[in-house]
Design a protein around this motif. Structure first.
Motif, PDB file in Angstrom:
ATOM      1  N   GLU A 153       0.837  -1.206   0.000  1.00  0.00           N
ATOM      2  CA  GLU A 153       0.000   0.000   0.000  1.00  0.00           C
ATOM      3  C   GLU A 153       0.871   1.255   0.000  1.00  0.00           C
ATOM      4  OE1 GLU A 153      -3.461   2.112   2.777  1.00  0.00           O
ATOM      5  OE2 GLU A 153      -2.843   0.043   3.161  1.00  0.00           O
ATOM      6  N   ALA A 154       1.902   1.260   0.825  1.00  0.00           N
ATOM      7  CA  ALA A 154       2.792   2.423   0.864  1.00  0.00           C
ATOM      8  C   ALA A 154       3.467   2.634  -0.480  1.00  0.00           C
ATOM      9  CB  ALA A 154       3.829   2.233   1.966  1.00  0.00           C
ATOM     10  N   HIS A 155       3.900   1.524  -1.114  1.00  0.00           N
ATOM     11  CA  HIS A 155       4.554   1.625  -2.421  1.00  0.00           C
ATOM     12  C   HIS A 155       3.599   2.182  -3.467  1.00  0.00           C
ATOM     13  CE1 HIS A 155       6.189   0.143  -6.270  1.00  0.00           C
ATOM     14  NE2 HIS A 155       7.392   0.371  -5.678  1.00  0.00           N
ATOM     15  N   SER A 156       2.329   1.737  -3.412  1.00  0.00           N
ATOM     16  CA  SER A 156       1.332   2.193  -4.369  1.00  0.00           C
ATOM     17  C   SER A 156       1.072   3.687  -4.216  1.00  0.00           C
ATOM     18  CB  SER A 156       0.029   1.408  -4.189  1.00  0.00           C
ATOM     19  OG  SER A 156      -0.984   1.902  -5.028  1.00  0.00           O
ATOM     20  N   LEU A 157       1.002   4.149  -2.954  1.00  0.00           N
ATOM     21  CA  LEU A 157       0.760   5.572  -2.724  1.00  0.00           C
ATOM     22  C   LEU A 157       1.888   6.444  -3.263  1.00  0.00           C
ATOM     23  CD1 LEU A 157      -0.682   5.413   0.898  1.00  0.00           C
ATOM     24  CD2 LEU A 157      -1.947   6.017  -1.191  1.00  0.00           C
ATOM     25  N   LEU A 158       3.043   5.865  -3.372  1.00  0.00           N
ATOM     26  CA  LEU A 158       4.170   6.648  -3.856  1.00  0.00           C
ATOM     27  C   LEU A 158       4.278   6.635  -5.387  1.00  0.00           C
ATOM     28  CD1 LEU A 158       7.014   5.762  -1.312  1.00  0.00           C
ATOM     29  CD2 LEU A 158       5.677   7.869  -1.429  1.00  0.00           C
TER      30      LEU A 158
ATOM     31  N   ALA B 295      10.769   4.269  -2.387  1.00  0.00           N
ATOM     32  CA  ALA B 295       9.903   3.332  -3.102  1.00  0.00           C
ATOM     33  C   ALA B 295      10.632   2.034  -3.398  1.00  0.00           C
ATOM     34  CB  ALA B 295       9.409   3.978  -4.405  1.00  0.00           C
ATOM     35  N   LEU B 296      11.920   2.149  -3.812  1.00  0.00           N
ATOM     36  CA  LEU B 296      12.709   0.962  -4.097  1.00  0.00           C
ATOM     37  C   LEU B 296      12.913   0.125  -2.830  1.00  0.00           C
ATOM     38  CD1 LEU B 296      14.363  -0.664  -6.121  1.00  0.00           C
ATOM     39  CD2 LEU B 296      16.324   0.814  -5.592  1.00  0.00           C
TER      40      LEU B 296
ATOM     41  N   ARG C  67      11.862  -3.793  -1.964  1.00  0.00           N
ATOM     42  CA  ARG C  67      12.798  -4.816  -1.470  1.00  0.00           C
ATOM     43  C   ARG C  67      12.282  -5.484  -0.200  1.00  0.00           C
ATOM     44  NH1 ARG C  67      17.986  -0.882  -2.137  1.00  0.00           N
ATOM     45  NH2 ARG C  67      18.468  -1.268  -4.352  1.00  0.00           N
ATOM     46  N   ARG C  68      11.776  -4.655   0.704  1.00  0.00           N
ATOM     47  CA  ARG C  68      11.248  -5.196   1.962  1.00  0.00           C
ATOM     48  C   ARG C  68      10.065  -6.134   1.698  1.00  0.00           C
ATOM     49  NH1 ARG C  68      12.454  -2.768   6.991  1.00  0.00           N
ATOM     50  NH2 ARG C  68      14.112  -1.223   6.841  1.00  0.00           N
ATOM     51  N   GLU C  69       9.234  -5.744   0.741  1.00  0.00           N
ATOM     52  CA  GLU C  69       8.081  -6.581   0.421  1.00  0.00           C
ATOM     53  C   GLU C  69       8.544  -7.950  -0.081  1.00  0.00           C
ATOM     54  OE1 GLU C  69       4.026  -6.393  -2.338  1.00  0.00           O
ATOM     55  OE2 GLU C  69       5.427  -4.706  -2.294  1.00  0.00           O
ATOM     56  N   ASN C  70       9.573  -7.939  -0.940  1.00  0.00           N
ATOM     57  CA  ASN C  70      10.106  -9.203  -1.438  1.00  0.00           C
ATOM     58  C   ASN C  70      10.752 -10.014  -0.314  1.00  0.00           C
ATOM     59  OD1 ASN C  70       9.305  -8.491  -4.037  1.00  0.00           O
ATOM     60  ND2 ASN C  70      11.317  -7.551  -4.538  1.00  0.00           N
TER      61      ASN C  70
END
Length: 550
Positions: A215-220, A266-267, A271-274
């Motif tokens: 969600e945080a990545h999408s917002l960015l 964002a990057l 990475r954290r998500e993976n």
């Protein structure tokens, strides 16, 4: 020497000041008058255990002050001991507070008290050996034996540890090797358990964490509605503004920096998500690894560092056990060398003791002959003993009090009077080798009759030419040789029993001597006997001084 002793509220002594001089001082008085109280007072100054029973009844405490004149000091050394009725003890040296042990260390080398208990020590073989060594100056030889025997015993203890049955040796090697191999295979590192626990905690919340990261990545970065597109539009707008207003160039630059930072964030989120996905997939292996580490901690230490250290020690133990045969051979060879060294040192000490035994036997016999024993009365025998830190000798003092009888150990033959004379003869011989300034003899004449008293008095006076000698005695023949005479007398003052101490000279001393010879009142006969004793002692001292020149 001890020049002055001040005593207050000690038993029957309410207050006393005693001035002491060089040579022989005798203390006399009726039985029960408190002659030994001065010895008790000095014992307290020497650090002996305080007994509240010695505090005078009704007094808050007892106080003893001793003044010493020392060659290396311009002023007297002042030592004080105070004992309260409640048992508290205070010590002072030169008006400064000190511990009782410190007081004992200072005063101990200055005074030596010889009482009747010394006669019991005289019967002990270890004490006889120590006396012989002290007289012969064998301290260095004895220290060499002690060091050699301790080194030999230490090697023997190490060698015993190396004597292991083959089956037991193999068992120890297997245990140590298993531990070393198990730890080495696991290869733990410090802090690993905490790292794995944290990873499991994350894995337990992996789904929720992944959702939040996405969600945080999408917002960015979502196209059209993400923060990155909005920031890009703002950056272009600010660039247009800067062309119209140069002062806005800084704002444009800052927005460019924010855009770059946003891309990095964002990057990192991606990475954290993976990584969360990987951690969730690796939960089983993490738990397995923790199980291994927990097993190591239970068996080998409370932390990874302790486990690692245990593994290193176990590996070293394997090497030590496998090399035990070589170490055993080395220790055995070392043992033979150390035993030879110890036996050689003991033999050297034995030879020195034998030489000293002859000298001390001759000198003590001479003193014993002077005080009424037959010739060849005293001897020292040295027998073989098992080697220990004191050597390989049993030292026995022998006495032949009767002509024609073979010498026998003191413990089996000497009577009380004979023991007193033997003890005094030994002290007189040892006095020359003793550097203690003040020697005190508390009723050393116990059990001695008048026939032996005159030579004992002469002997004590001779010791007094090398030391300050203080003697508590009840024999007039001994008192006649005194350079200084103190009388202790018990009386009554204001309804209380008190003990007074006074120096005697001239007629006072003459009458005291007469009373010691004949009872409470001096008769013409006892006075004449006292005069004869004093004249004889004076003549003996003059002759001795003329011969020796001192």
């Amino acid at each position: 020497m001890l020049t002055e002793l001040n005593v207050r509220d000690l038993a029957l002594i309410e207050r006393a000041r005693v001035a002491l001089g060089p040579g022989l001082t005798v203390i006399t008085g009726e039985t029960g008058a408190g002659k030994s109280l001065l010895i008790d007072a000095l014992g307290l100054v020497m650090g002996e255990r305080a007994d509240t029973a010695l505090v005078r009844h009704g007094a808050a405490g007892a106080r003893i002050e001793a003044l010493f004149d020392l060659a290396d000091r311009d002023e007297p050394l002042i030592c004080v001991r105070e004992v309260s009725a409640e048992g508290r003890s205070v010590a002072r040296i030169d008006d400064e507070a000190a511990t009782v042990s410190r007081l004992a260390a200072v005063v101990g080398p200055l005074i030596e008290i010889h009482g009747q208990h010394d006669q019991q020590r005289l019967l002990q073989g270890t004490w006889q050996r120590d006396v012989l060594d002290a007289f012969g100056g064998h301290a260095a030889l004895r220290a060499a034996v002690t060091d050699a025997v301790r080194a030999m015993r230490s090697n023997e203890a190490a060698l015993r540890e190396l004597v292991v049955a083959p089956a037991e040796l193999e068992r120890r090697i297997e245990l140590a090797a298993f531990a070393a191999d198990e730890i080495e295979a696991a290869a733990p590192h410090d802090g690993e358990v905490d790292e794995l626990r944290a990873r499991l905690a994350v894995a337990g919340n992996a789904q929720r964490i992944a959702t939040l990261l996405a969600e945080a990545h999408s917002l960015l970065v979502d196209e059209g509605r993400g923060a990155r597109d909005a920031l890009a539009r703002a950056s272009r707008t600010t660039a247009d503004l800067a062309r119209l207003d140069p002062t806005a160039e800084d704002l444009a630059g800052r927005l460019d920096g924010l855009a770059a930072e946003l891309d990095e964030v964002a990057l990192d989120l991606r990475r954290r998500e993976n990584g969360i996905a990987e951690a969730a997939a690796d939960t089983e292996s993490t738990e397995a690894r923790l199980g291994i580490l927990y097993g190591l901690l239970r068996k080998y230490g409370e932390s990874e560092a302790a486990v690692i250290e245990h593994g290193e020690q176990a590996r070293a133990e394997v090497e030590r056990l496998r090399g035990m045969d070589v170490e055993r051979a080395r220790r055995q060879a070392e043992g033979e060398r150390l035993a030879a060294t110890a036996n050689s040192a003991a033999l050297e000490l034995r030879e020195a003791r034998a030489k000293t035994a002859k000298a001390i036997s001759r000198l003590v016999t001479e003193r014993l002959v002077e005080i009424g024993f037959p010739s060849a009365a005293f001897d020292v025998r040295i027998d073989d003993a098992a080697l220990d830190e004191s050597g390989a000798d049993i030292v026995t003092f022998l006495l032949a009090p009767n002509p024609g009888e073979p010498p026998r150990p003191l413990a089996r033959i000497a009577s009380g009077g004979e023991m007193s004379r033997v003890a005094l003869a030994l002290k007189s011989v040892l006095a020359r080798a003793d550097d203690t300034p003040t020697l005190i003899f508390d009723e050393v004449d116990a059990g001695i009759g008048g026939r032996s008293a005159d030579p004992i008095g002469r002997l004590l006076w001779n010791i007094g030419r090398d030391h300050q000698v203080i003697v508590v005695t009840h024999l007039a023949q001994i008192a006649a040789y005194a350079d200084h005479h103190l009388r202790i007398e018990k009386g009554e003052r204001e309804g209380r029993t008190v003990t007074d101490i006074e120096p005697l000279q001239g007629e006072q001393r003459r009458h005291e001597m007469a009373q010691m010879l004949g009872g409470a009142t001096g008769t013409e006969a006892t006075l004449a006997a006292a005069d004869a004793l004093l004249a004889h002692a004076a003549e003996t001292r003059e002759q001795a001084t003329a011969v020796t020149g001192r």
